[in-house]
Design an enzyme around this catalytic site. Sequence first.
Site, PDB file in Angstrom:
ATOM      1  N   LYS A   2      23.592 -29.736 -13.109  1.00 18.97           N
ATOM      2  CA  LYS A   2      24.126 -30.800 -12.248  1.00 18.97           C
ATOM      3  C   LYS A   2      24.059 -32.170 -12.916  1.00 18.97           C
ATOM      4  O   LYS A   2      24.612 -33.140 -12.390  1.00 18.97           O
ATOM      5  CB  LYS A   2      23.349 -30.834 -10.931  1.00 18.97           C
ATOM      6  CG  LYS A   2      23.695 -29.683 -10.004  1.00 18.97           C
ATOM      7  CD  LYS A   2      22.959 -29.800  -8.672  1.00 18.97           C
ATOM      8  CE  LYS A   2      23.340 -28.666  -7.726  1.00 18.97           C
ATOM      9  NZ  LYS A   2      22.603 -28.746  -6.443  1.00 18.97           N
ATOM     10  N   HIS A  50      28.098 -26.016 -12.474  1.00 17.93           N
ATOM     11  CA  HIS A  50      26.738 -26.387 -12.889  1.00 17.93           C
ATOM     12  C   HIS A  50      25.870 -25.218 -13.345  1.00 17.93           C
ATOM     13  O   HIS A  50      25.041 -25.394 -14.244  1.00 17.93           O
ATOM     14  CB  HIS A  50      26.040 -27.227 -11.807  1.00 17.93           C
ATOM     15  CG  HIS A  50      25.382 -26.440 -10.716  1.00 17.93           C
ATOM     16  ND1 HIS A  50      26.038 -26.096  -9.556  1.00 17.93           N
ATOM     17  CD2 HIS A  50      24.124 -25.931 -10.605  1.00 17.93           C
ATOM     18  CE1 HIS A  50      25.200 -25.414  -8.780  1.00 17.93           C
ATOM     19  NE2 HIS A  50      24.043 -25.302  -9.392  1.00 17.93           N
ATOM     20  N   HIS A  84      22.078 -17.850 -10.347  1.00 20.40           N
ATOM     21  CA  HIS A  84      21.400 -18.035  -9.055  1.00 20.40           C
ATOM     22  C   HIS A  84      22.365 -18.300  -7.893  1.00 20.40           C
ATOM     23  O   HIS A  84      21.942 -18.314  -6.739  1.00 20.40           O
ATOM     24  CB  HIS A  84      20.323 -19.128  -9.143  1.00 20.40           C
ATOM     25  CG  HIS A  84      20.853 -20.530  -9.212  1.00 20.40           C
ATOM     26  ND1 HIS A  84      21.335 -21.096 -10.368  1.00 20.40           N
ATOM     27  CD2 HIS A  84      20.957 -21.497  -8.249  1.00 20.40           C
ATOM     28  CE1 HIS A  84      21.698 -22.342 -10.124  1.00 20.40           C
ATOM     29  NE2 HIS A  84      21.488 -22.616  -8.848  1.00 20.40           N
ATOM     30  N   HIS A  85      23.661 -18.493  -8.200  1.00 20.67           N
ATOM     31  CA  HIS A  85      24.655 -18.634  -7.131  1.00 20.67           C
ATOM     32  C   HIS A  85      25.563 -17.405  -7.019  1.00 20.67           C
ATOM     33  O   HIS A  85      26.578 -17.449  -6.315  1.00 20.67           O
ATOM     34  CB  HIS A  85      25.500 -19.891  -7.338  1.00 20.67           C
ATOM     35  CG  HIS A  85      24.812 -21.145  -6.886  1.00 20.67           C
ATOM     36  ND1 HIS A  85      24.447 -21.365  -5.583  1.00 20.67           N
ATOM     37  CD2 HIS A  85      24.402 -22.247  -7.595  1.00 20.67           C
ATOM     38  CE1 HIS A  85      23.846 -22.546  -5.484  1.00 20.67           C
ATOM     39  NE2 HIS A  85      23.802 -23.096  -6.698  1.00 20.67           N
ATOM     40  N   ASP A  97      16.271 -20.734  -3.231  1.00 18.68           N
ATOM     41  CA  ASP A  97      17.119 -21.920  -3.309  1.00 18.68           C
ATOM     42  C   ASP A  97      17.817 -22.181  -1.972  1.00 18.68           C
ATOM     43  O   ASP A  97      17.864 -23.318  -1.483  1.00 18.68           O
ATOM     44  CB  ASP A  97      18.153 -21.711  -4.423  1.00 18.68           C
ATOM     45  CG  ASP A  97      18.982 -22.958  -4.707  1.00 18.68           C
ATOM     46  OD1 ASP A  97      18.402 -24.056  -4.738  1.00 18.68           O
ATOM     47  OD2 ASP A  97      20.199 -22.822  -4.904  1.00 18.68           O
ATOM     48  N   HIS A 139      16.631 -24.647 -12.739  1.00 15.16           N
ATOM     49  CA  HIS A 139      17.849 -23.918 -12.364  1.00 15.16           C
ATOM     50  C   HIS A 139      19.051 -24.808 -12.098  1.00 15.16           C
ATOM     51  O   HIS A 139      20.192 -24.400 -12.257  1.00 15.16           O
ATOM     52  CB  HIS A 139      17.582 -23.027 -11.138  1.00 15.16           C
ATOM     53  CG  HIS A 139      17.418 -23.776  -9.851  1.00 15.16           C
ATOM     54  ND1 HIS A 139      16.280 -24.482  -9.550  1.00 15.16           N
ATOM     55  CD2 HIS A 139      18.244 -23.927  -8.775  1.00 15.16           C
ATOM     56  CE1 HIS A 139      16.414 -25.025  -8.347  1.00 15.16           C
ATOM     57  NE2 HIS A 139      17.600 -24.714  -7.860  1.00 15.16           N
ATOM     58  N   ASP A 140      18.834 -26.047 -11.662  1.00 15.40           N
ATOM     59  CA  ASP A 140      19.956 -26.945 -11.351  1.00 15.40           C
ATOM     60  C   ASP A 140      20.237 -27.955 -12.455  1.00 15.40           C
ATOM     61  O   ASP A 140      20.909 -28.963 -12.233  1.00 15.40           O
ATOM     62  CB  ASP A 140      19.678 -27.696 -10.046  1.00 15.40           C
ATOM     63  CG  ASP A 140      20.102 -26.898  -8.827  1.00 15.40           C
ATOM     64  OD1 ASP A 140      20.942 -25.993  -8.979  1.00 15.40           O
ATOM     65  OD2 ASP A 140      19.587 -27.159  -7.725  1.00 15.40           O
TER      66      ASP A 140
END
Length: 359
Positions: free
Chosen positions: A221, A246, A270-271, A299, A217-218
């Site tokens: 970045k 990201h 997801h954010h 998260d 998921h990240d």
Amino acid sequence: MIKLLVVEDERNLCDFLGGFFKKQNYEVYTAYNGEDALKLIKNSRPHLVFLDIGLPGMSGMDVLARIREFDNTIKVIMVTGVQDKQKIEEATKLGASDYVTKPFTFDYLQNVALGKVHAQLFGDLRREVQEKELLYKEIEKKADELQKAYGKLAQTAVQALYALAKALEARDPYTHGHSESVTRYATWIGEKLRGKQGWENVTLDAGKILRNGGLLHDLGKIGIVDGILNKPGKLTEEEWAQVKEHPGKGAHILEGVDEFKEYALVARYHHERWDGKGYPDGLKGKKIPNGARVLAVADAYDAMTSDRPYRKAGTPIEAAKELLKCKGTQFDPEPVDAFIIALKEHNILTEEDVKKLEE
């Protein structure tokens, strides 16, 4: 329906042959001379022509030659009154498929002439079917080879992305193990929600999406410089804008691999927030994909219970209180409630902790 043209200058015989072939379920046309026959051929394109050699005016040989110039796929059976080998050879050279002799008896038509018609019409069809079967087998073989090659390529891509995710965590000692932890928590939440109304699509396949989406998921970045990623103080507006890019960057990377397209949705959203104030697209409520709503809770919990350059890790109960405080605004309430139950079941929260949270 198969089209058959009878060309015969003896009208009674022509009509008799036409009637005979109609009874065999052919679409039959008749012509009494070569000129009319060629017009019918151009307009109707029969599959087979039953052609008398001894036509008056334009001969059967001339008609045969013109048919071959017009369409060499039309089958032609020549009709001759005598066993003239020279004419038969000449007709064969011009492209006649076969020949029959007259006068006809019904038995001859039934047992010889009709057999030759069938042989010409269906022989090519059989060969075509056989050729297509061979072609299909070859295509299947090539498709199997391509599938295996694609599988190896896809597996290489998968391994490369997981390696990339690991490399990302290695850049930041504070987030080491973050993806694995988020994946574990997301899976716990998914297990509690599975089968509930509105979460029917949280199946075993969805569990796979949560696991892999959690691990990757990240990924976006990777494009953020270390100075921002590991900054101990507050980020500037410009730096924060870079961080907020990201999810979109990670989704873009994942969309490049077919097997990861579903994971890309988790990475991208997801954010997002339940109240629509998240990023990158400001989605609200159930417009946010289920997997992303689950991952958002997992998260946030892992982030709150892990050390960061700008603060120390919080305790599980502190993080759980924050989740409950933000449910209905930042988080979908259902994954939050499911996670509290899961944390108790996995002995991270005690019975006493849960009672305190309910107070």
